[in-house]
Scaffold this active site. Structure first.
Site, mmCIF file in Angstrom:
data_model
loop_
_atom_site.group_PDB
_atom_site.id
_atom_site.type_symbol
_atom_site.label_atom_id
_atom_site.label_comp_id
_atom_site.label_asym_id
_atom_site.label_seq_id
_atom_site.Cartn_x
_atom_site.Cartn_y
_atom_site.Cartn_z
ATOM 1 N N TRP A 24 17.480 54.917 51.816
ATOM 2 C CA TRP A 24 17.657 55.008 50.360
ATOM 3 C C TRP A 24 18.853 55.921 50.070
ATOM 4 C CZ3 TRP A 24 14.041 52.580 47.051
ATOM 5 C CH2 TRP A 24 14.244 52.819 45.686
ATOM 6 N N HIS A 54 10.139 57.828 54.081
ATOM 7 C CA HIS A 54 10.296 56.405 53.712
ATOM 8 C C HIS A 54 11.287 55.688 54.614
ATOM 9 C CE1 HIS A 54 7.844 56.760 50.041
ATOM 10 N NE2 HIS A 54 8.204 58.024 50.184
ATOM 11 N N HIS A 58 7.163 51.397 56.419
ATOM 12 C CA HIS A 58 6.260 52.504 56.090
ATOM 13 C C HIS A 58 5.252 52.114 55.013
ATOM 14 C CE1 HIS A 58 9.335 52.797 52.948
ATOM 15 N NE2 HIS A 58 8.389 53.328 52.200
ATOM 16 N N ASP A 60 3.563 53.638 51.601
ATOM 17 C CA ASP A 60 3.584 54.685 50.568
ATOM 18 C C ASP A 60 2.175 55.255 50.432
ATOM 19 O OD1 ASP A 60 6.202 54.007 49.970
ATOM 20 O OD2 ASP A 60 5.746 53.155 47.992
ATOM 21 N N HIS A 64 3.083 59.616 46.633
ATOM 22 C CA HIS A 64 4.492 59.285 46.368
ATOM 23 C C HIS A 64 4.745 59.045 44.881
ATOM 24 C CE1 HIS A 64 8.469 57.637 46.895
ATOM 25 N NE2 HIS A 64 8.113 56.388 46.682
ATOM 26 N N HIS A 164 4.774 50.269 41.119
ATOM 27 C CA HIS A 164 4.034 51.341 41.795
ATOM 28 C C HIS A 164 2.865 51.829 40.926
ATOM 29 C CE1 HIS A 164 7.611 51.641 44.415
ATOM 30 N NE2 HIS A 164 6.825 52.238 45.279
ATOM 31 N N GLU A 176 6.223 48.799 52.823
ATOM 32 C CA GLU A 176 7.616 48.480 52.494
ATOM 33 C C GLU A 176 8.449 48.419 53.766
ATOM 34 O OE1 GLU A 176 7.713 50.581 48.080
ATOM 35 O OE2 GLU A 176 7.983 51.824 49.854
HETATM 36 N N1 LIG Z 1 10.626 53.700 45.603
HETATM 37 C C1 LIG Z 1 10.794 53.790 47.000
HETATM 38 C C2 LIG Z 1 11.273 55.085 47.493
HETATM 39 C C3 LIG Z 1 11.972 55.899 46.525
HETATM 40 O O1 LIG Z 1 11.832 55.746 45.346
HETATM 41 C C4 LIG Z 1 12.842 56.894 47.072
HETATM 42 C C5 LIG Z 1 12.880 57.093 48.431
HETATM 43 C C6 LIG Z 1 13.691 58.049 48.968
HETATM 44 C C7 LIG Z 1 14.509 58.797 48.163
HETATM 45 C C8 LIG Z 1 14.467 58.603 46.798
HETATM 46 C C9 LIG Z 1 13.634 57.643 46.246
HETATM 47 N N2 LIG Z 1 13.591 57.448 44.904
HETATM 48 C C10 LIG Z 1 14.394 58.169 44.122
HETATM 49 O O2 LIG Z 1 14.691 58.126 43.035
HETATM 50 C C11 LIG Z 1 9.496 53.486 47.615
HETATM 51 O O3 LIG Z 1 8.817 52.770 47.001
HETATM 52 O O4 LIG Z 1 9.109 53.933 48.648
HETATM 53 ZN ZN LIG Z 2 7.235 52.407 47.254
HETATM 54 ZN ZN LIG Z 3 8.302 53.890 50.244
#
Ligand SMILES: N[C@@H](CC(=O)c1ccccc1NC=O)C(=O)O
Ligand SMILES: [Zn+2]
Ligand SMILES: [Zn+2]
Length: 215
Positions: A24, A54, A58, A60, A64, A164, A176
């Site tokens: 990410w 993440h 993985h 969640d 999270h 989510h 994910e």
């Molecule tokens: N939405 C993602 C992860 C996520 O949102 C995220 C992961 C790592 C660093 C920042 C993230 N979101 C930041 O705004 C997830 O669902 O796992």
């Molecule tokens: Zn997620």
């Molecule tokens: Zn995730």
């Protein structure tokens, strides 16, 4: 005669954790290094990894997306083991809507294939998210786990995290970063146990699908 080869086919649907793994934007890069080396006289090789929770394939944890949610160590494992339906959502545009779903009956887990070819080498922001209404609808059908080959069930730019939050509302679980390139639409056994990270907002998984005898 014993053999390691199972009579039921196994698909490894996990990404390879290695330096250069796409992450990410802004998140921790995956790093792996040797801390003790046999070629330097150590009796054993030992490594060290640095990574985001993440990284790669993985699960969640509710923590999270909910401040008071369960952490990765506290989650029950039942959602991560059992029969699932893999849905081929290639060709869907925008987001996965209820109208894009095949017939869903007696299915506890649904995994969405969205990529033609999984982008192992570069981060792609143009993934296909799952509509919150689709999550709601699947919850009403009894589905308790949703998986995707995308990095998130919501779009990258989402600030509201609607999919989510629909998952949270129904106490569902999320996988994910699955790799579904070699998997045809249909029913399988899923085994994807998240690492038991105390306080973890996610758990890295070795995820597999196994052929069902009555598929
Ligand atoms: N939405 C993602 C992860 C996520 O949102 C995220 C992961 C790592 C660093 C920042 C993230 N979101 C930041 O705004 C997830 O669902 O796992
Ligand atoms: Zn997620
Ligand atoms: Zn995730």
């Amino acid at each position: 005669m014993s053999s390691w080869k199972s009579s039921r086919r196994i698909w490894d649907i996990s990404q390879v954790l290695r330096p250069g793994l796409p992450v990410w934007p802004g998140d921790t890069e995956f790093a792996f290094e040797r801390t003790w080396r046999m070629d330097e006289g150590s009796p054993v090789n030992v490594g060290r990894m640095t990574m985001s929770t993440h990284s790669g394939t993985h699960a969640d944890a509710p923590l999270h997306y909910a401040e008071d949610g369960l952490d990765a160590a506290g989650m029950e494992l039942d959602p991560y083991i059992g029969t699932c339906l893999v849905v081929d959502a290639r060709g869907v545009s925008g987001e996965v809507d209820v109208a894009d779903l095949p017939h869903i009956e007696s299915v506890d887990r649904v995994l969405f294939r969205t990529w033609d070819a999984f982008p192992h080498e570069q981060w792609r922001s143009d993934w296909l998210p799952i509509a919150a209404e689709t999550v709601e609808w699947l919850a009403l059908q009894g589905v308790k786990l949703i998986g995707t080959d995308a990095p998130s069930v919501d779009p990258q730019e989402s600030k509201t995290m609607d999919a989510h939050h629909a998952v949270l509302k129904h106490d569902m679980r999320i996988l994910e970063g699955l790799v579904l390139d070699d998997v045809a639409e249909g029913r399988y056994e899923l085994i994807a146990l998240p690492l038991k990270v105390g306080g973890g907002d996610a758990g890295l998984c070795r995820a597999i699908l196994r052929e069902l005898l009555d598929a």
